[in-house]
Write a protein that holds these residues in place. Structure first.
Motif, mmCIF file in Angstrom:
data_model
loop_
_atom_site.group_PDB
_atom_site.id
_atom_site.type_symbol
_atom_site.label_atom_id
_atom_site.label_comp_id
_atom_site.label_asym_id
_atom_site.label_seq_id
_atom_site.Cartn_x
_atom_site.Cartn_y
_atom_site.Cartn_z
ATOM 1 N N VAL A 10 137.884 38.427 41.018
ATOM 2 C CA VAL A 10 137.128 39.621 40.664
ATOM 3 C C VAL A 10 137.572 40.776 41.551
ATOM 4 C CG1 VAL A 10 134.846 40.614 40.323
ATOM 5 C CG2 VAL A 10 135.169 38.143 40.074
ATOM 6 N N ASN A 11 137.967 41.871 40.918
ATOM 7 C CA ASN A 11 138.318 43.105 41.626
ATOM 8 C C ASN A 11 137.259 44.171 41.372
ATOM 9 O OD1 ASN A 11 140.661 41.805 42.382
ATOM 10 N ND2 ASN A 11 141.956 42.864 40.907
ATOM 11 N N LEU A 12 137.076 45.032 42.335
ATOM 12 C CA LEU A 12 136.116 46.135 42.227
ATOM 13 C C LEU A 12 136.878 47.445 42.119
ATOM 14 C CD1 LEU A 12 133.128 47.162 42.500
ATOM 15 C CD2 LEU A 12 133.582 47.331 44.953
ATOM 16 N N TYR A 13 136.537 48.250 41.103
ATOM 17 C CA TYR A 13 137.215 49.527 40.870
ATOM 18 C C TYR A 13 136.197 50.662 40.965
ATOM 19 C CZ TYR A 13 141.095 46.758 39.039
ATOM 20 O OH TYR A 13 142.125 45.853 38.902
ATOM 21 N N ALA A 14 136.498 51.619 41.819
ATOM 22 C CA ALA A 14 135.647 52.804 41.972
ATOM 23 C C ALA A 14 136.462 54.045 41.639
ATOM 24 C CB ALA A 14 135.097 52.893 43.387
ATOM 25 N N SER A 15 135.866 54.975 40.884
ATOM 26 C CA SER A 15 136.548 56.219 40.497
ATOM 27 C C SER A 15 135.603 57.385 40.682
ATOM 28 C CB SER A 15 137.005 56.159 39.036
ATOM 29 O OG SER A 15 137.853 55.058 38.809
ATOM 30 N N TRP A 16 136.172 58.543 41.046
ATOM 31 C CA TRP A 16 135.368 59.743 41.242
ATOM 32 C C TRP A 16 135.776 60.886 40.316
ATOM 33 C CZ3 TRP A 16 136.435 56.277 44.985
ATOM 34 C CH2 TRP A 16 135.377 55.851 45.794
#
Length: 315
Positions: free
Chosen positions: A54-60
């Motif tokens: 499981v990877n976590l992706y954050a975007s702004w």
């Protein structure tokens, strides 16, 4: 073009930034860092019988982090916060592999689907489907579960290894013999191979692979010299591919992490609960099996010592 990361990868962070600050953040193998995500991954592994990372992706920002790409593994996406727009194109090569004989061509034309995932939404995307992803409403956070594919190539590779027990398979090829002798050898090999692909071989393969999976070993501190007979300690298996069977004499044969144990019949309720992915206290396991707490603790000590189980004070 694939964004695949290796299964059981160590923790890693990938960040993309500009002169105005961070725009994307990726945490690889977040299932190794967060217990809740780890449980989610383990549940998927037990149900789908494959490795999950499981990877976590954050975007702004609305800028696409990876552009248009495909993955060589299936993915399950869970949107946690904000929203993301997925532009999806059909595969240009069906079921591409990580190690393949050719690379898929990029797709042409408009996407076949454009989906916006909001908090609580889930998406399943098979391998090979091209996609481009971008945040739509400010900050966005999602989990991507990479599911390692189980293919015919994997099965055939495993079957071939099992066939080394056959004298015909181990024998030298008769490359200097007559054409008739060569054909006869091929017929014999085909017969051996056909017999190896018997009904039930897929289950045998999945069990064998699951039994070798080391899982996610966890320390059971401070219990380094053995697990005490404490009914309030909680135990769980850390190898989600573990399985068991009952032999002809009623004994419980358990396989996990490349190792095998044979327990007496009364241990069946203990092994059954643990291989089902349940976390239970030593006291609960003792009651279920009618075994003394000390005997259950001794059984758990064997599993913890082999790095296929962990104990803690908390469930």
């Amino acid at each position: 073009m694939s964004s695949h990361t290796s299964q059981r990868a160590p923790f890693a962070m990938v960040a993309a930034s500009t002169n105005i600050g961070l725009i994307h953040l990726v945490l690889d193998a977040v299932d190794a860092l967060h217990r809740g995500v780890e449980r989610f991954a383990e549940a998927l592994e037990r149900h789908l019988r494959t490795d999950v990372q499981v990877n976590l992706y954050a975007s702004w920002t609305s800028k696409e982090g990876f552009g248009l790409h495909f993955d060589d593994h299936d993915v399950v996406v869970l949107q946690l916060e904000g929203a993301k727009r997925w532009k999806i194109h059909e595969p240009t090569r069906i079921d591409p592999l990580r190690i393949d004989v050719e690379a898929p061509e990029p797709p042409h034309g408009e996407p076949v689907a454009e989906i916006v995932l909001r908090a609580g939404d889930m998406l399943y995307l098979p391998r090979g489907w091209w996609h481009a992803v971008a945040a739509t409403e400010g900050r966005s956070l999602h989990l991507t579960c990479g599911l390692k594919p189980t293919t015919g190539a994997d099965l055939l590779s495993w079957v071939t290894d099992q066939m080394r027990a056959s004298a015909i398979v181990r024998a030298n090829l008769p490359h200097l013999a007559s054409r008739e002798e060569q054909v006869a050898r091929l017929v014999a090999l085909l017969k051996e191979f056909t017999a190896a692909l018997h009904d039930g071989v897929i289950e045998e393969f999945l069990r064998a692979r699951g039994a070798l999976d080391p899982g996610r070993p966890m320390p059971s501190l401070p219990f380094v010299g053995g697990i005490p007979a404490d009914e309030y300690l909680h135990v769980r298996l850390t190898a989600s591919g573990a399985w068991y069977e009952v032999d002809g004499e009623g004994r419980v044969v358990m396989n996990a992490g490349g190792q095998q144990w044979t327990f007496a019949t009364p241990a069946l309720p203990v092994v059954k609960r643990l291989t089902a992915g349940r976390t239970a206290s030593i006291g609960e396991l003792a009651v279920a099996s009618s075994l003394p707490v000390g005997q259950v603790a001794a059984l758990v000590t064997e599993l913890v010592s082999a790095d296929v189980a962990a104990v803690s004070r908390r469930r």
